[in-house]
Design an enzyme around this catalytic site. Sequence first.
Site, mmCIF file in Angstrom:
data_model
loop_
_atom_site.group_PDB
_atom_site.id
_atom_site.type_symbol
_atom_site.label_atom_id
_atom_site.label_comp_id
_atom_site.label_asym_id
_atom_site.label_seq_id
_atom_site.Cartn_x
_atom_site.Cartn_y
_atom_site.Cartn_z
ATOM 1 N N ASN A 78 0.830 -1.198 0.000
ATOM 2 C CA ASN A 78 0.000 0.000 0.000
ATOM 3 C C ASN A 78 0.869 1.255 0.000
ATOM 4 O O ASN A 78 2.072 1.196 0.271
ATOM 5 C CB ASN A 78 -0.904 0.019 1.229
ATOM 6 C CG ASN A 78 -2.015 -0.999 1.159
ATOM 7 O OD1 ASN A 78 -2.633 -1.184 0.112
ATOM 8 N ND2 ASN A 78 -2.284 -1.670 2.277
ATOM 9 N N CYS A 87 -4.655 -7.083 -4.831
ATOM 10 C CA CYS A 87 -5.077 -5.847 -5.492
ATOM 11 C C CYS A 87 -5.499 -6.222 -6.904
ATOM 12 O O CYS A 87 -4.655 -6.566 -7.735
ATOM 13 C CB CYS A 87 -3.939 -4.826 -5.512
ATOM 14 S SG CYS A 87 -4.354 -3.317 -6.403
ATOM 15 N N GLY A 88 -6.796 -6.180 -7.160
ATOM 16 C CA GLY A 88 -7.307 -6.617 -8.456
ATOM 17 C C GLY A 88 -6.833 -5.752 -9.607
ATOM 18 O O GLY A 88 -6.440 -6.261 -10.667
ATOM 19 N N ASN A 89 -6.852 -4.437 -9.431
ATOM 20 C CA ASN A 89 -6.327 -3.555 -10.475
ATOM 21 C C ASN A 89 -4.837 -3.777 -10.661
ATOM 22 O O ASN A 89 -4.318 -3.737 -11.776
ATOM 23 C CB ASN A 89 -6.592 -2.091 -10.119
ATOM 24 C CG ASN A 89 -8.064 -1.727 -10.178
ATOM 25 O OD1 ASN A 89 -8.817 -2.273 -10.975
ATOM 26 N ND2 ASN A 89 -8.478 -0.806 -9.323
ATOM 27 N N ASN A 163 -8.852 -10.009 0.656
ATOM 28 C CA ASN A 163 -8.645 -8.934 1.623
ATOM 29 C C ASN A 163 -10.024 -8.459 2.086
ATOM 30 O O ASN A 163 -11.036 -8.756 1.453
ATOM 31 C CB ASN A 163 -7.802 -7.791 1.029
ATOM 32 C CG ASN A 163 -8.394 -7.229 -0.254
ATOM 33 O OD1 ASN A 163 -9.409 -7.693 -0.748
ATOM 34 N ND2 ASN A 163 -7.750 -6.225 -0.813
ATOM 35 N N GLU A 217 -9.729 3.055 0.731
ATOM 36 C CA GLU A 217 -8.881 1.881 0.916
ATOM 37 C C GLU A 217 -8.049 2.007 2.185
ATOM 38 O O GLU A 217 -7.486 3.071 2.466
ATOM 39 C CB GLU A 217 -7.944 1.700 -0.279
ATOM 40 C CG GLU A 217 -8.638 1.308 -1.569
ATOM 41 C CD GLU A 217 -7.644 0.819 -2.605
ATOM 42 O OE1 GLU A 217 -6.846 -0.092 -2.267
ATOM 43 O OE2 GLU A 217 -7.648 1.339 -3.735
ATOM 44 N N CYS A 226 -10.694 0.531 -7.068
ATOM 45 C CA CYS A 226 -10.158 -0.577 -6.266
ATOM 46 C C CYS A 226 -10.721 -1.857 -6.857
ATOM 47 O O CYS A 226 -11.933 -2.074 -6.835
ATOM 48 C CB CYS A 226 -10.568 -0.428 -4.803
ATOM 49 S SG CYS A 226 -10.149 -1.859 -3.763
#
EC number: 5.1.1.7
Length: 289
Positions: A78, A87-89, A163, A217, A226
């Site tokens: 982060n 983190c999907g993106n 998450n 986030e 996100c």
Amino acid sequence: MKFAKGHGTQNDFVLLPDLNAQYSLTARAVAALCDRRRGLGADGLLRVTTAGAALAAGVFDRLPEGVAEDDWFMDYRNADGSIAEMCGNGVRVFAHYLHAGGLEHRSEFVVGSLAGPRPVVLHEADDTTADVTVEMGKAVRCGTGTATVGGRRFSGLAVDVGNPHLACVDEELTDAGLASLDVASPVAFDSTQFPHGVNVEILTAPRDGAVAMRVHERGVGETRSCGTGTVAAAVAALDHQGARTGTLRVRIPGGEVCVTVTETDSYLRGPSVLLAHGELAEQWWAAQH
């Protein structure tokens, strides 16, 4: 130290190619790098390595379940330097970077993460843009909860997408009301329910197969998008309709993605953009440790 900069629906990242996992990614150094005034600026950092190299370097004590040593591994941090599971993106941008940089020639492969393996499909990709689907794993409903955002109290569905998320559907919320909500300020939530923090999504009720969403986030604050949050939002929106499966378009400030939820899995499809490549000054990087 070479780096690249990219984003997925304006959720932006610094990518550090470190195939042998040799760089020291202290929280202080990562936070400095992601700072938009004194560093490059980003919502997070993606170290590009393999699971075996990360294991040998002590990034983790054992391989995440389902991840093989020769899998690519997205070591995600982060913006505050804390370690995040998924983190999907970021996975979309990570996969795009591998393809654009000639490190991966397949259009379908696996990206490992602390949340487990994430199979990806590159539908289209060039050096700058890509259209990528990520298999996000099963989204698990974990009961309900509340959060206070912008001085308003919202009820939501707790969803684990590798998450923690609290996705709050508000039937009365309009697009204009969502746009005016203060999502950037700190949010309040039940720390006993979410001892390690939580990502909070506020979204409109589904209309015409789509929802609008904003997100705060953990470890970052409000972001333009996100990826895991859009999956959680889709799960909550479907649940709001009395459905457990389906496909929804999720509109975020940074663009739009498509999320499909099944009984056993979830899928996130959206764009990736690689916009810059460069080199960090070694002296600057050393001074951040």
